[in-house]
Design a protein around this motif. Structure first.
Motif, short mmCIF file in Angstrom:
data_model
loop_
_atom_site.label_atom_id
_atom_site.label_comp_id
_atom_site.label_asym_id
_atom_site.label_seq_id
_atom_site.Cartn_x
_atom_site.Cartn_y
_atom_site.Cartn_z
N GLU A 161 0.84 -1.21 0.00
CA GLU A 161 0.00 0.00 0.00
C GLU A 161 0.87 1.26 0.00
OE1 GLU A 161 -3.60 -1.94 2.70
OE2 GLU A 161 -2.05 -0.71 3.63
N ILE A 185 -1.93 4.78 -3.75
CA ILE A 185 -3.34 4.43 -3.89
C ILE A 185 -3.40 3.06 -4.57
CG2 ILE A 185 -5.55 5.05 -4.96
CD1 ILE A 185 -4.69 7.14 -2.90
N LYS A 195 -6.33 1.35 -5.23
CA LYS A 195 -7.52 1.28 -6.09
C LYS A 195 -7.16 1.56 -7.55
CE LYS A 195 -12.24 2.81 -6.29
NZ LYS A 195 -13.11 3.93 -6.13
N GLY A 196 -7.56 0.62 -8.41
CA GLY A 196 -7.35 0.81 -9.84
C GLY A 196 -5.96 0.41 -10.33
N LYS A 197 -5.06 0.05 -9.41
CA LYS A 197 -3.70 -0.35 -9.83
C LYS A 197 -3.69 -1.84 -10.23
CE LYS A 197 -1.57 3.58 -8.92
NZ LYS A 197 -1.32 4.12 -7.60
N GLN A 199 -7.50 -7.01 -3.25
CA GLN A 199 -8.73 -6.92 -4.06
C GLN A 199 -9.77 -6.05 -3.36
OE1 GLN A 199 -9.55 -11.13 -4.64
NE2 GLN A 199 -9.04 -10.96 -6.82
N LYS A 200 -9.84 -6.21 -2.02
CA LYS A 200 -10.80 -5.40 -1.25
C LYS A 200 -10.55 -3.91 -1.47
CE LYS A 200 -11.57 -7.99 2.88
NZ LYS A 200 -11.00 -8.06 4.22
N GLU A 201 -9.27 -3.60 -1.64
CA GLU A 201 -8.92 -2.19 -1.82
C GLU A 201 -9.04 -1.73 -3.27
OE1 GLU A 201 -5.46 -0.76 0.21
OE2 GLU A 201 -5.52 -2.51 1.52
N GLY A 202 -9.48 -2.66 -4.14
CA GLY A 202 -9.74 -2.26 -5.52
C GLY A 202 -8.61 -2.50 -6.50
N ALA A 203 -7.64 -3.34 -6.13
CA ALA A 203 -6.54 -3.63 -7.06
C ALA A 203 -6.99 -4.66 -8.10
CB ALA A 203 -5.34 -4.18 -6.30
N LYS A 204 -6.40 -4.57 -9.29
CA LYS A 204 -6.63 -5.60 -10.31
C LYS A 204 -5.47 -6.59 -10.18
CE LYS A 204 -7.03 -6.03 -15.32
NZ LYS A 204 -5.77 -6.42 -15.90
#
Ligand code: UGA
Length: 433
Positions: free
Chosen positions: A301, A306, A308-310, A339-344
């Motif tokens: 992190e 950020i 999210k979206g990475k 994944q919870k934080e929005g990573a791909k």
């Protein structure tokens, strides 16, 4: 000798294959019909180096067979190895219901002297309980002995560990059983330690807990090294030269996983409680281990700012190299959190992807390391497979969006990463920018 191995999991299959290789007649029994059907078609349910060859070879020679017929297998064997699972119950204690089922069936059908060997990892006093259960259901009133013979093999090198053990522990309380067990293991030319049954049972839990403690100890040192700007690899090397300490199991990383250490540490804490002892040392070992994964996620992190979206490329899913085992694998917690934080997530593992597909969803599974690195904002090393140590860093750098590697297994040299122009963040070592 005629041997029945009950339970065709990791321990059972390796035990069966190796005893067959040593010239015994082995029958492997399991209740799962599909598993037995597959084994009878040379389809081996797990990946373990050397196991498939050994099973196929000995099956062809007629030295090993597979069946669901437990009763017949018991009747036709001199020694019965209990290798069934002892999974954790909700409260952390080992579930011994499979062990009890087998013991009762043995009692019901045995019509001549048998040695019943507990090889599964069980709490101290299980041997006594097995003996008591068999005695009370002993339909044909025949003689028998219970032996504790814990297994110390590691996944990924199980066949080699079985064939070349550091020691063989046999807990038994009859000369008749002792002689037979001694003869059975004599081809291995390893030291045999004879003990009472309870001591043998404790040796297994104590050994696994001690190894887990070694790992948590070095992970604690790694955190201090990070804060102080020291290098945990050098510290481990310096400590490891002391013969009383030894270098093995001092690899700092993302904490221990797999089906043995987490469940055995928890079970040993529960066992100790039952005997009125608060095993606070082992509780701290667990706590450090759990924190280690969170600490690793925090590093990712922090490096990405950020999440999210990475796009994050993950190298390694299995809990350790040379296995496809995903049970209690650190990768599961780490990926789920990201994944919870929005990573791909893109991921590659040489052997564990099939098993991973049943556990981890919404992942792009890649066909190799370079695919996983393509367009990634960060590449994360979770399992230290040899092939990751030999990757072409120039190619990786050209494929990634940003040359950032976060390594949970310390597999690269800091100088090399600096020279190759990466931001490189590992465990217990200085960051390279
Ligand atoms: C472990 C024991 O090593 C075996 O002796 C035992 O028979 C087995 O449990 C069992 O009870 O059945 P295993 O879980 O297959 O074997 O694998 P290990 O090689 O011991 O590794 C366990 C975990 O510790 C892995 O997650 C590994 O990555 C981690 N580890 C190991 C470290 O983080 N650092 C180290 O220095 C060594």
């Amino acid at each position: 000798m005629k041997i029945a191995v009950v339970g065709a999991g990791y321990v059972g299959l390796v035990t069966g294959a190796c005893f067959a290789e040593l010239g015994n007649d082995v029958v492997c029994v399991d209740i799962e019909e599909d598993k037995i059907k597959n084994l009878n078609n040379n389809i081996i349910p797990i990946f373990e180096p050397g196991l498939e060859e050994l099973l196929i070879k000995n099956r062809k020679k007629g030295k090993i067979s597979f069946t669901t017929d437990l009763k017949k297998s018991i009747k036709e064997s001199d020694i019965i190895f209990i290798c069934v699972g002892t999974p954790p119950k909700k409260n952390g204690e080992a579930d011994l219901s499979y062990v009890e089922d087998v013991a009762r069936t043995i009692a019901d059908v045995m019509d001549s002297y048998k040695i019943i060997v507990e090889k599964s990892t069980v709490p101290v006093e299980t041997g006594d309980k097995i003996a008591k259960s068999i005695k009370s259901y002993n339909a044909h009133k025949v003689d028998f002995d219970v032996v504790s013979n814990p297994e110390f093999l590691r996944e990924g090198s199980a066949v080699n560990d079985f064939m070349h053990p550091d020691r063989i522990v046999i807990g038994c309380e009859s000369e008749r059983a002792k002689d037979i067990m001694k003869k059975l293991y004599s081809p291995l030319k390893a030291p045999i330690i004879f003990t009472d049954i309870k001591s043998a049972e404790i040796i297994k839990h104590a050994s696994n807990s001690f190894l887990a403690a070694k790992i948590s100890f070095i992970n604690a040192i790694a955190s201090i090294c990070e804060a102080a700007g020291a290098d945990v690899e050098k510290v481990a090397e310096g400590m490891g030269y002391d013969k009383r300490i030894g270098r093995s199991f001092l690899d700092a990383g993302i904490g221990y996983g797999g089906f043995c250490f987490p469940k055995d540490a928890e079970a040993f804490i529960r066992i100790s409680e039952k005997f009125g002892y608060d095993f606070s040392l082992l509780k701290a070992v667990q706590e450090i281990n759990n924190n280690q994964r969170n600490h690793f996620v925090s590093k990712i992190e922090k490096a990405l700012w950020i999440v999210k979206g990475k796009t994050i490329g993950i190298l390694g899913l299995a809990f350790k190299p040379n296995t496809d085992d995903m049970r209690f694998a650190p990768s599961v917690d780490i990926i789920t959190e990201l994944q919870k934080e929005g990573a791909k997530i893109k991921a590659y593992d040489p052997k564990a992807m099939e098993k991973s597909k049943g556990i981890l969803k919404n992942i792009e599974y890649c066909s190799n390391t370079y695919d996983a690195a393509k367009d990634a904002d960060a590449l994360v090393i979770v399992t230290e497979w040899d092939e990751f140590k030999e990757i072409d860093m120039k190619r990786i750098k050209s494929l990634m969006k940003h040359p950032l590697i976060i390594d949970g297994r310390n597999i690269y040299r800091l100088e090399d990463m600096k020279n190759d122009g990466f931001t490189y963040i590992s465990i217990g070592r200085k960051e390279v920018h």
